[in-house]
Structure formats: structure tokens, C-alpha cells
Scaffold this motif. Sequence first.
Motif, PDB file in Angstrom:
ATOM      1  N   ALA A  52     -11.233  -0.843  33.255  1.00 48.43           N
ATOM      2  CA  ALA A  52     -10.462  -1.888  32.579  1.00 48.43           C
ATOM      3  C   ALA A  52      -9.171  -2.194  33.333  1.00 48.43           C
ATOM      4  N   ILE A  53      -8.490  -1.155  33.802  1.00 47.10           N
ATOM      5  CA  ILE A  53      -7.252  -1.357  34.562  1.00 47.10           C
ATOM      6  C   ILE A  53      -7.549  -2.074  35.870  1.00 47.10           C
ATOM      7  N   ALA A  54      -8.642  -1.708  36.525  1.00 53.76           N
ATOM      8  CA  ALA A  54      -9.000  -2.359  37.786  1.00 53.76           C
ATOM      9  C   ALA A  54      -9.298  -3.835  37.577  1.00 53.76           C
ATOM     10  N   ARG A  55      -9.945  -4.176  36.483  1.00 58.32           N
ATOM     11  CA  ARG A  55     -10.196  -5.602  36.200  1.00 58.32           C
ATOM     12  C   ARG A  55      -8.882  -6.348  36.041  1.00 58.32           C
ATOM     13  N   GLU A  56      -7.916  -5.717  35.377  1.00 55.85           N
ATOM     14  CA  GLU A  56      -6.616  -6.362  35.209  1.00 55.85           C
ATOM     15  C   GLU A  56      -5.875  -6.445  36.540  1.00 55.85           C
ATOM     16  N   GLY A 276      12.235  -5.199  39.138  1.00 58.62           N
ATOM     17  CA  GLY A 276      11.993  -4.454  37.914  1.00 58.62           C
ATOM     18  C   GLY A 276      10.516  -4.341  37.626  1.00 58.62           C
ATOM     19  N   GLY A 277      10.212  -3.792  36.456  1.00 53.81           N
ATOM     20  CA  GLY A 277       8.826  -3.599  36.069  1.00 53.81           C
ATOM     21  C   GLY A 277       8.665  -3.591  34.569  1.00 53.81           C
ATOM     22  N   THR A 278       7.445  -3.828  34.118  1.00 57.99           N
ATOM     23  CA  THR A 278       7.139  -3.797  32.688  1.00 57.99           C
ATOM     24  C   THR A 278       5.920  -2.919  32.453  1.00 57.99           C
ATOM     25  N   LYS A 279       5.936  -2.188  31.346  1.00 61.31           N
ATOM     26  CA  LYS A 279       4.816  -1.326  30.980  1.00 61.31           C
ATOM     27  C   LYS A 279       3.722  -2.159  30.288  1.00 61.31           C
ATOM     28  N   HIS A 280       2.466  -1.852  30.618  1.00 61.35           N
ATOM     29  CA  HIS A 280       1.347  -2.542  30.009  1.00 61.35           C
ATOM     30  C   HIS A 280       0.281  -1.534  29.626  1.00 61.35           C
ATOM     31  N   SER A 281      -0.506  -1.889  28.629  1.00 58.01           N
ATOM     32  CA  SER A 281      -1.678  -1.093  28.238  1.00 58.01           C
ATOM     33  C   SER A 281      -2.926  -1.904  28.542  1.00 58.01           C
ATOM     34  N   PRO A 282      -3.989  -1.244  29.001  1.00 56.29           N
ATOM     35  CA  PRO A 282      -5.215  -1.987  29.330  1.00 56.29           C
ATOM     36  C   PRO A 282      -5.924  -2.480  28.066  1.00 56.29           C
ATOM     37  N   VAL A 283      -6.667  -3.561  28.212  1.00 58.90           N
ATOM     38  CA  VAL A 283      -7.511  -4.053  27.141  1.00 58.90           C
ATOM     39  C   VAL A 283      -8.843  -3.315  27.243  1.00 58.90           C
ATOM     40  N   LEU A 284      -9.079  -2.411  26.307  1.00 54.24           N
ATOM     41  CA  LEU A 284     -10.258  -1.553  26.364  1.00 54.24           C
ATOM     42  C   LEU A 284     -11.399  -2.091  25.511  1.00 54.24           C
TER      43      LEU A 284
END
Length: 284
Positions: A52-56, A276-284
Motif C-alpha cells: 500500500a505504501i509503495a502504491r502511494e 519540512g515534512g508531514t506524517k501520513h498513514s497508508p490507505v489499507l
Amino acid sequence: MRFLHCSDVHITEDYFALPLHKLGWRRWVALVELTAGGRAKAYRHAQHTLSAIAREGQAPGVDHFILSGDLTAYALEGEFRAARAALGPLVQQPSRCTVIPGNHDVFTPGAHQSGRFAQHFGHLLESDLPEYRREGAFPFVRLVGEGAAVVGLCSARPLPTPGLSYGTVGPAQLEGLAALLTDPRLDGRAILVVVHHAPRNASDHADGWHHGLRDADALLKLLPGPRFAVLHGHIHQRYHHPATQDRPHLFGAGSSTQAGREGYWLIDVEGGVVVGGTKHSPVL
């Protein structure tokens, strides 16, 4: 420009379905961590989450995908195969994907001596500036667009016993890094240095002697200010220490596939500076 940074995905085989005599004594010790320590349960869905992370990482607006080590639980061949499969098409695109080994990927001397990581991911260690290599493939350089470069270092080395997990970049790679930073082809580019072990922990202190990056200060000294960032894993906490005049940004990616703590960084570069950066969660 935007970079996706994840780490410590720990793809895990079913160890109890494997012949124990083939695992070796180090992995026998690790079975305690897998079972009583809960690691097997925490990473049961790691391959699915990494996919899922790789797709994003292939989504429009993401220029480069970075995985800062510990693809595997304990460096088994099947774990490397599953990690490569989870990355999908990204793994065939060195211009869009950087992967380095972590300490779990060289967990046994056999895995290290056989070059098991390189057998599956060696094509991602190719360098746009190969003259600066000093220790095998490292440091390698990937020029990304017109405004950034990714530099890969290796801090993961086989250690004498489980329980020790410190890392060392070493003087040869540090000399190569210092030399490449003077190359005019990097002028005007933000420099994202990828290493597995953490130069600083989540509290912004040096990590423990048995777990930390032994030559962290020497590394940070080479990278002053917001033009630079160090992207790392190893510590399973996601944090960002902003750059100062004397030090780069530090991005710890946490453990991106750990159940209940899944996630990654999206890191932005503008005008040759890490902004900078932002935290993200994968769409599972």
C-alpha cells in the motif's frame, strides 16, 4: 519536489513452518522476540502494508520513494523475495526508488557474506556519481530532478551477538560523502542522506551505545543547515528534528508497517532546501 520516506518494514516469514536446523542459532534466539516479544503478530500484515505504501509512492506528486532499511525480520531469502514483491513496479525504477540495508538485513554472517540484500536490491545501489564510492556501493548518489540528490550510506554490519544493534558508517564512507558534497554537480540541490541507524533519538539525544550510530557526530558535522536532511529508521518512532545552522533536518521514519503504527513521511524540497515534512498513514 516531494519524497516518501518509510523504514523498518520487517517482512516476516512463518518461522515455525521452516526447518529449525536451517535457521541458525541467531534466529533461534530471535524466536523469543517473534513470539513472547510479539514481533510476529505486529508484522503479520507487513507485506500488504508495504504494498500500500509503495502504491502511494507511485502517486502523482511523489518524485522519489526511500526505504531506509530493515526490509526483513531476520534476513531470510523468502523475506527478501516478499519485500521485493511488495514494492511492485517501484523496485524496477532506480530513478524513483532508493533502498538501503538495515541491521536486520545483515542479521547473520551468512546473509551478509552471500550478499543477500544485493541479490535482490543491488540494482537500486547504482550511483549517478560512482567515483565517490568508497566501500562497495557506498556512498551512492541519485540525482533527482534539478533540485535534489539522494545519498545512500550503509551503517548496517554483522555484529557478534543478538542484542547488539549499533551501526557505523565508517571513515571510508564519510570521506566519500565529504568529497561528493564539493562536487559542482550538486550545487543548488537539497541533499537527502539516507542511513539506517539514528544519529539522534526521539528525545534529540545520542542513542544508546548498544543501539546507536557510533559516528553520528562525524556525519552530522558534514551536513550543516536546511539544505541537508538525514533520513533514517532503526528507532521505531516517527519524528522530525528541524535543521539548525549547524545540523541537518533529521527524519526518523518509525516502523512503517507495525500494526497500529503504520505510516511514513512526505518530505518537501523547494529551491534546493528541505522545507519540512508531514506524517501520513497508508490507505489499507
